[in-house]
Each structure stands twice: as structure tokens, then as C-alpha cells.
Design an enzyme around this catalytic site. Structure first.
Site, PDB file in Angstrom:
ATOM      1  N   HIS A  42       9.263  -6.305 -42.771  1.00  0.00           N
ATOM      2  CA  HIS A  42       9.903  -5.591 -41.660  1.00  0.00           C
ATOM      3  C   HIS A  42      11.421  -5.763 -41.752  1.00  0.00           C
ATOM      4  O   HIS A  42      11.989  -6.737 -41.260  1.00  0.00           O
ATOM      5  CB  HIS A  42       9.393  -6.135 -40.319  1.00  0.00           C
ATOM      6  N   HIS A  91      14.997  -3.081 -41.754  1.00  0.00           N
ATOM      7  CA  HIS A  91      15.515  -1.717 -41.640  1.00  0.00           C
ATOM      8  C   HIS A  91      16.701  -1.512 -42.582  1.00  0.00           C
ATOM      9  O   HIS A  91      17.662  -2.282 -42.545  1.00  0.00           O
ATOM     10  CB  HIS A  91      15.954  -1.435 -40.203  1.00  0.00           C
ATOM     11  N   ASP A 144      19.014   0.718 -42.513  1.00  0.00           N
ATOM     12  CA  ASP A 144      20.252   0.977 -41.776  1.00  0.00           C
ATOM     13  C   ASP A 144      20.655  -0.207 -40.911  1.00  0.00           C
ATOM     14  O   ASP A 144      21.668  -0.137 -40.200  1.00  0.00           O
ATOM     15  CB  ASP A 144      20.130   2.242 -40.922  1.00  0.00           C
ATOM     16  N   GLY A 180      11.904   2.864 -32.392  1.00  0.00           N
ATOM     17  CA  GLY A 180      12.700   3.344 -31.270  1.00  0.00           C
ATOM     18  C   GLY A 180      12.227   2.698 -29.982  1.00  0.00           C
ATOM     19  O   GLY A 180      11.278   1.917 -29.967  1.00  0.00           O
ATOM     20  N   HIS A 215       5.778  -0.047 -34.543  1.00  0.00           N
ATOM     21  CA  HIS A 215       6.539  -0.942 -33.677  1.00  0.00           C
ATOM     22  C   HIS A 215       5.814  -1.004 -32.329  1.00  0.00           C
ATOM     23  O   HIS A 215       5.688   0.015 -31.638  1.00  0.00           O
ATOM     24  CB  HIS A 215       7.947  -0.395 -33.447  1.00  0.00           C
ATOM     25  N   GLU A 267       7.147  -5.261 -28.581  1.00  0.00           N
ATOM     26  CA  GLU A 267       8.466  -5.908 -28.675  1.00  0.00           C
ATOM     27  C   GLU A 267       9.143  -5.850 -27.314  1.00  0.00           C
ATOM     28  O   GLU A 267       9.316  -6.871 -26.650  1.00  0.00           O
ATOM     29  CB  GLU A 267       9.329  -5.228 -29.730  1.00  0.00           C
ATOM     30  N   ASP A 310      14.151  -7.972 -39.711  1.00  0.00           N
ATOM     31  CA  ASP A 310      14.409  -6.807 -38.868  1.00  0.00           C
ATOM     32  C   ASP A 310      15.709  -6.117 -39.275  1.00  0.00           C
ATOM     33  O   ASP A 310      15.696  -5.130 -39.992  1.00  0.00           O
ATOM     34  CB  ASP A 310      14.422  -7.179 -37.391  1.00  0.00           C
TER      35      ASP A 310
END
Length: 369
Positions: A23, A25, A27, A182, A209, A212, A301
Site C-alpha cells: 500500500h 501511492h 503521487d 478517496g 480503501h 480508515e 501509504d
């Protein structure tokens, strides 16, 4: 599998340990200097103009707010400079270089292709540019790391079927699976049920996701309605576990199902603290979930926003919970078993890289040669 009174680990030992990352990202892991240079090339206005060091501080401070929504705002500036093929390839290549230097031997890196088309790229061109960067990075690392893509759809948009079809089209060319991400509140995973049903018909892998910033209903829907193979974060599964004053532990039906089915939890400790999903590292659910032998994995993350790495995440947990090498190996094997990689390839990495690497560390040998 926790060591009995393990010898405290050094950061160097942790850095040299083989790691598996599920996991992360794309970006959320840019180098600040790269953002500065790409912003200058494309004319993107940055929030500070004091150079890479100041920009790095801005990202960390902005992300450390306790709000998932504000945390997500920082991506305006990373995504903003990732709108050309050359920029995407550079970011992807540097991502692999940074992970390899951190001892990661297998990684699944996620991003939302739909967020990188403002400069005129097609979705296929976005995926191709990222794949080129991953291939260049793996080659530069001497093929000591395997990196695959996870294509993410944004849960507040309506392009999940399109991205799911993109993931299936590219699954033999570097794409491991699909994800949605998101803000959870108000955007349940069932809004994208058609995409998940399509992926299941195509025998494709996907993670969601869930759990969370929102609670048990998000996890329940992700698993029982959508059929998720893994849970992105899944921190709030702790809400279905009761610890009595005498220490007796009782699992609710959902928590018991998650544990019984060995559904992997992609936990991201530092990120969870920033978004308010956990109050402190000592109170992070990962401690109890490991004790109860859930299929827990450790992840970063967003390395830029959290100012972290796999080494740092593992070192923090080792310091907080007294984990030793055997515990870190347990987390790593959990992750490798849960990877969206063919079974024989998972076994090969476990038998030829991960287990020998930890055995060498335990014997005082440098696993990196």
C-alpha cells in the site's frame, strides 16, 4: 511468532531486512526536489518557494493535521506536476530507486490514472509511462526488486468501470490489480459495485480503501458486497473487538470473519496517526491485531506526506511493541502471501529472497551482499 525478549533492533538492521510493500501511492512518494523541478517545467505554482527542503516540511506539516480531507489536499501539488509522460516516467523510476535503497524486494504501487490526463494523455498512455518508469527503475536496481501497478479509481467520481477495464487490459503488462480511494464518508464502495462485479467475472484482483476514516459498515460493504481481496487500512476493524477488564478478548462476527478468511489488512501506521485513524503509535490497533494473528501487513501509504519509509515504519513498530526480527519477518511473509502476484512467483520470492534474507540477518550476515 513474537520473539521472547528480542534484542532491540538497530535501524540499519531494519533497513537491510527484505520488505514487501502493498500500500503505497505513487503521487504520495515524490522527492521534494523532483516536485520543484517538474513544477518549474510545467508552470505549476507551489505553496512555498524556498526550495526542496522547505517544500518537504510544508508537505509534512500540512499532512499532520488529523483530518483525512486536509491530508488529501496535499496531492494537488504532486498530481499537478505529474501530467506528462516524461514526468510520470521519472516519478515512477525514482520511486523504484528509493524503495530498492530501502530494502524493498516487492512492491505494488497505486495511483489514479484518471488524475493524470489534464495534459492530454490518454489513460493507456498514463499507464504506459508509469510502466516504463518502473521497468527502468528495476533494471537500474539490478532486478533486486519487483514492482507492479495498482490502478485506482476515485470513489467520488464515476469512472470506476473504465479504470477496472483498464486494469484488466494491462494485467499482463505490469498491472497487478484495482483499487478505489478517496474520502470514505458519503462514498461507500457499493457505488462502484458494477466495477467490482466485472473484475470478479474477469478473475482479477482488487483491494478497497475501507475502515480508515469510516467505520465497520465500510469494511462490511467492501468485503461482503464488493468481494475485496484485501482491505486498504482496515484500522476500524478494531471497533468489532472487545477487550474486557480482565483481559478477555471477544471478536464480533465481522472481525472473526476477517480473521477466519485471512483477509489482508494493509496497515499504514504513521499515516493512520496523521489522519486521526489512530491516537498514538502505542494505541495503534496493529499491536492487538498482530497478537490475535490477523493477516496484518506494514505499509507506508504516502512516503512524502508522512516523511516515512518502510524502514521507518518497521523501526517505529519494533520500538513501540518490542518486535524483533522474527516479528518483522512475520509481517513481511503476510504481505508476500497477500500480494497480487502468481502463486509460484510469491513462493519463489519467499524461498529465495525473504527467508534467506532474514536468516542472514539473524546470523549477523549482510543479506544485501
Amino acid at each position: 511468532m513474537q520473539d521472547s525478549a528480542p534484542t532491540p533492533l538497530t535501524e540499519e538492521q531494519v533497513r537491510r531486512a527484505p520488505k514487501v510493500l502493498l500500500h503505497d501511492h505513487l503521487d504520495g512518494g515524490l522527492r521534494p526536489q523532483t516536485i520543484v523541478e517538474l513544477a518549474a517545467e510545467c508552470g505549476h505554482e507551489l505553496p512555498v518557494d524556498g526550495g526542496a527542503e522547505e517544500l518537504g516540511r510544508w508537505f509534512a506539516e500540512s499532512a499532520d493535521s488529523g483530518s483525512l480531507e486536509r491530508y488529501l489536499e496535499t496531492f494537488d501539488h504532486t498530481v499537478g506536476v505529474m501530467q506528462t509522460a516524461s514526468a510520470l516516467t521519472r516519478v515512477a523510476r525514482e520511486c523504484v530507486e528509493d524503495l530498492a535503497a530501502d530494502g524493498v524486494v516487492y512492491a505494488e504501487i497505486r495511483y489514479a490514472p484518471e488524475q493524470h490526463v489534464e495534459g492530454g494523455l490518454s489513460l493507456d498512455e498514463v499507464v504506459a509511462a508509469v510502466e516504463q518508469g518502473f521497468e527502468e527503475g528495476c533494471a537500474a536496481a539490478g532486478d533486486r526488486i519487483v514492482v507492479r501497478q495498482l490502478l485506482t479509481a476515485m470513489r467520488h467520481q464515476a469512472r470506476s468501470m473504465e479504470i477496472a477495464e483498464l486494469a484488466v487490459a494491462w494485467r499482463d503488462r505490469g498491472v497487478a490489480g484495482f483499487d478505489i480511494a478517496g474520502a470514505e464518508a458519503g462514498y461507500p464502495p457499493t457505488r462502484h459495485l458494477d466495477a467490482f462485479e466485472y473484475l470478479q467475472r474477469e478473475n482479477s484482483h482488487f483491494t478497497i480503501h475501507a475502515g480508515e476514516a469510516f467505520g465497520l459498515p465500510s469494511i462490511w460493504q467492501a468485503i461482503q458486497w464488493c468481494g475485496a481481496d484485501r482491505l486498504g487500512h482496515g484500522v476500524r476493524i478494531i471497533d468489532d473487538i472487545t477487550v474486557a477488564e480482565d483481559g478477555t478478548i471477544e471478536l464480533g462476527r465481522l472481525a472473526a470473519y476477517v480473521r477466519d478468511k485471512r483477509i489482508p489488512l494493509e496497515m499504514c501506521p504513521s499515516s493512520n496517526l496523521q489522519t486521526g485513524a489512530a491516537a498514538s503509535m502505542a494505541e495503534h490497533p496493529i499491536g492487538l491485531l498482530k497478537q490475535l494473528r490477523f493477516r496484518v501487513t506494514i505499509n507506508t501509504d504516502n512516503r512524502l506526506m508522512s516523511g516515512t519509509s518502510m524502514t521507518q515504519e518497521m523501526a517505529l513498530l519494533a520500538e513501540t511493541f518490542g518486535y524483533g526480527l522474527r516479528d518483522l519477518e512475520w509481517f513481511t511473509l503476510n504481505a508476500m502471501k497477500s500480494a497480487f502476484l502468481p502463486f509460484d512467483q510469491r513462493l519463489e520470492l519467499i524461498s529465495s529472497v525473504i527467508k534467506p534474507g532474514y536468516a542472514a540477518l539473524a546470523g549477523g550476515v549482510d543479506p544485501l551482499g
